[in-house]
Motif scaffolding. Structure first.
Motif, short mmCIF file in Angstrom:
data_model
loop_
_atom_site.label_atom_id
_atom_site.label_comp_id
_atom_site.label_asym_id
_atom_site.label_seq_id
_atom_site.Cartn_x
_atom_site.Cartn_y
_atom_site.Cartn_z
N UNK A 135 0.82 -1.21 0.00
CA UNK A 135 0.00 0.00 0.00
C UNK A 135 0.85 1.26 0.00
N UNK A 136 2.02 1.21 0.62
CA UNK A 136 2.93 2.35 0.56
C UNK A 136 3.40 2.56 -0.88
N UNK A 137 3.72 1.48 -1.59
CA UNK A 137 4.11 1.62 -2.99
C UNK A 137 2.99 2.26 -3.80
N UNK A 138 1.76 1.89 -3.52
CA UNK A 138 0.63 2.48 -4.23
C UNK A 138 0.53 3.98 -3.93
N UNK A 139 0.70 4.34 -2.67
CA UNK A 139 0.67 5.75 -2.32
C UNK A 139 1.77 6.53 -3.02
N UNK A 140 2.95 5.95 -3.10
CA UNK A 140 4.06 6.65 -3.77
C UNK A 140 3.82 6.77 -5.26
N UNK A 141 3.09 5.80 -5.82
CA UNK A 141 2.71 5.94 -7.23
C UNK A 141 1.85 7.16 -7.45
N UNK A 142 0.95 7.44 -6.51
CA UNK A 142 0.13 8.65 -6.64
C UNK A 142 0.95 9.91 -6.39
N UNK A 143 1.98 9.83 -5.57
CA UNK A 143 2.88 10.98 -5.44
C UNK A 143 3.55 11.30 -6.77
N UNK A 144 3.97 10.25 -7.49
CA UNK A 144 4.59 10.48 -8.80
C UNK A 144 3.59 11.08 -9.78
N UNK A 145 2.36 10.61 -9.72
CA UNK A 145 1.33 11.18 -10.59
C UNK A 145 1.10 12.65 -10.25
N UNK A 146 1.14 12.96 -8.97
CA UNK A 146 0.97 14.36 -8.57
C UNK A 146 2.09 15.22 -9.13
N UNK A 147 3.30 14.68 -9.08
CA UNK A 147 4.46 15.43 -9.58
C UNK A 147 4.34 15.69 -11.08
N UNK A 148 3.75 14.73 -11.81
CA UNK A 148 3.65 14.85 -13.27
C UNK A 148 2.34 15.47 -13.72
N UNK A 149 1.47 15.82 -12.81
CA UNK A 149 0.14 16.29 -13.17
C UNK A 149 0.21 17.61 -13.94
N UNK A 150 -0.77 17.80 -14.81
CA UNK A 150 -0.79 18.99 -15.67
C UNK A 150 -1.43 20.19 -14.99
N UNK A 151 -2.05 20.00 -13.84
CA UNK A 151 -2.70 21.12 -13.16
C UNK A 151 -2.60 20.95 -11.66
#
Length: 330
Positions: A41-57
């Motif tokens: 579950x921590x890996x999943x959370x960090x995946x969303x951190x990466x998505x946040x970093x790459x987000x367009x807005x």
């Protein structure tokens, strides 16, 4: 308990907290053992951190950060050596999300509490959301959103032994002292309280002993605990959160609202699920019956925290708090 059984047991709690059910299945279906729960579950959370970093807005980044906070918190629900790090990551992700999504949100901390105050500064009422034995301010984001939508200000908090404070403090039974310090810090004359699971005991106790509590609701809160009858997993969690088995036994002995319930002057809504049956836990019906202004709502198909029955209680809880605090129709 097998990984599949553990994941099934947490299903409605996770989805009730706002986790996407399909993503939950994808993450948990592949677990070989409960020991893999936290790291996965921590890996999943960090995946969303990466998505946040790459987000367009900023909006998309903030939404991914809120999702990350949920996953990091859920990682702490199984025994996990790095649980304190996951709790800290949940705290950081939530803070970053609110900075992006709600620039007016304000972090408020003090002795034995930490949380975020959200909503309009001129709100007609303020509600404090109190977590339970292994919950935290990152878990009840959807409840907070429902209250914010009614125009209320909401302070979602961690208290001693909870969430971001679990690594450095232990649960305390006299939570009314914590609530009193919260009210002082928020600088409001009166508040509403929502307590979830063990937080229901904390909220009811505070309502009995802190006169500035003007409205209160409990969700799956215990009226009384019997240490000897509690399931081993619950006793283990309580021991971790209080500092050992002896401290946990003493803490459980304090959880008895028989003498305090008649002292709750504020209007009280007690919500229970009919399928929430835990050995050693007396649910909330006696609390509602003994409180002078108590109302009992039992949802027959509801489980613990009623994540499987949100339409059956959440609107009514919002109405109760809004009307009691503001006098206006919800």
């Amino acid at each position: 308990m097998s990984a599949a059984d553990f994941a099934a047991a947490q299903w409605t709690r996770a989805t009730g907290a706002g986790v996407d059910p399909h993503e939950y299945r994808r993450v948990t279906d592949g677990l070989a053992s409960v020991a893999g729960w936290g790291p996965s579950l921590v890996r999943t959370g960090r995946g969303h951190l990466r998505r946040a970093q790459d987000a367009a807005s900023p909006r998309s980044a903030g939404e991914h950060l809120l999702t990350a906070a949920r996953w990091f918190h859920l990682a702490t629900l199984a025994p996990y050596a790095e649980a304190h790090h996951a709790a800290a990551e949940a705290d950081r992700a939530l803070g970053r999300a609110l900075t992006l999504l709600e620039p007016d949100a304000r972090r408020v901390s003090g002795e034995g509490f930490d949380g975020w105050l959200r909503g309009p500064r001129d709100a007609p009422g303020t509600v404090v959301v109190v977590p339970g034995l292994d919950s935290a301010k990152a878990e009840f984001l959807d409840l907070v959103s429902a209250l914010l939508a009614r125009g209320l200000a909401v302070f979602a908090m961690d208290g001693p032994g909870q969430g971001a404070l679990a690594a450095t403090s232990a649960l305390v039974p006299d939570y009314e002292r914590v609530v009193g310090r919260v009210v002082d810090a928020l600088d409001v004359p009166r508040i509403g309280l929502v307590g979830l699971s063990l937080g229901g005991y904390f909220a009811a106790r505070a309502a009995a002993l802190e006169p500035r509590v003007a409205a209160v609701a409990t969700v799956s809160g215990p009226f009384r605990l019997d240490w000897e009858e509690l399931p081993t997993p619950v006793r283990d969690i309580m021991a971790r959160r209080t500092g050992g088995a002896d401290a946990a036994r003493a803490f459980a002995h304090h959880v008895d609202l028989a003498a305090l319930a008649p002292r709750i002057a504020a209007p009280l809504l007690v919500v229970d699920g009919g399928r929430d049956v835990i050995p050693g836990v007396t649910n909330g019906e006696p609390l509602a019956r003994l409180a002078p202004h108590g109302t009992y709502l039992s949802v027959p198909h509801g489980d613990h925290l009623l994540g499987n029955a949100r339409p059956d209680w959440l609107p009514r809880l919002g109405d109760h708090l809004t009307h009691t605090l503001t006098g206006a129709p919800a």
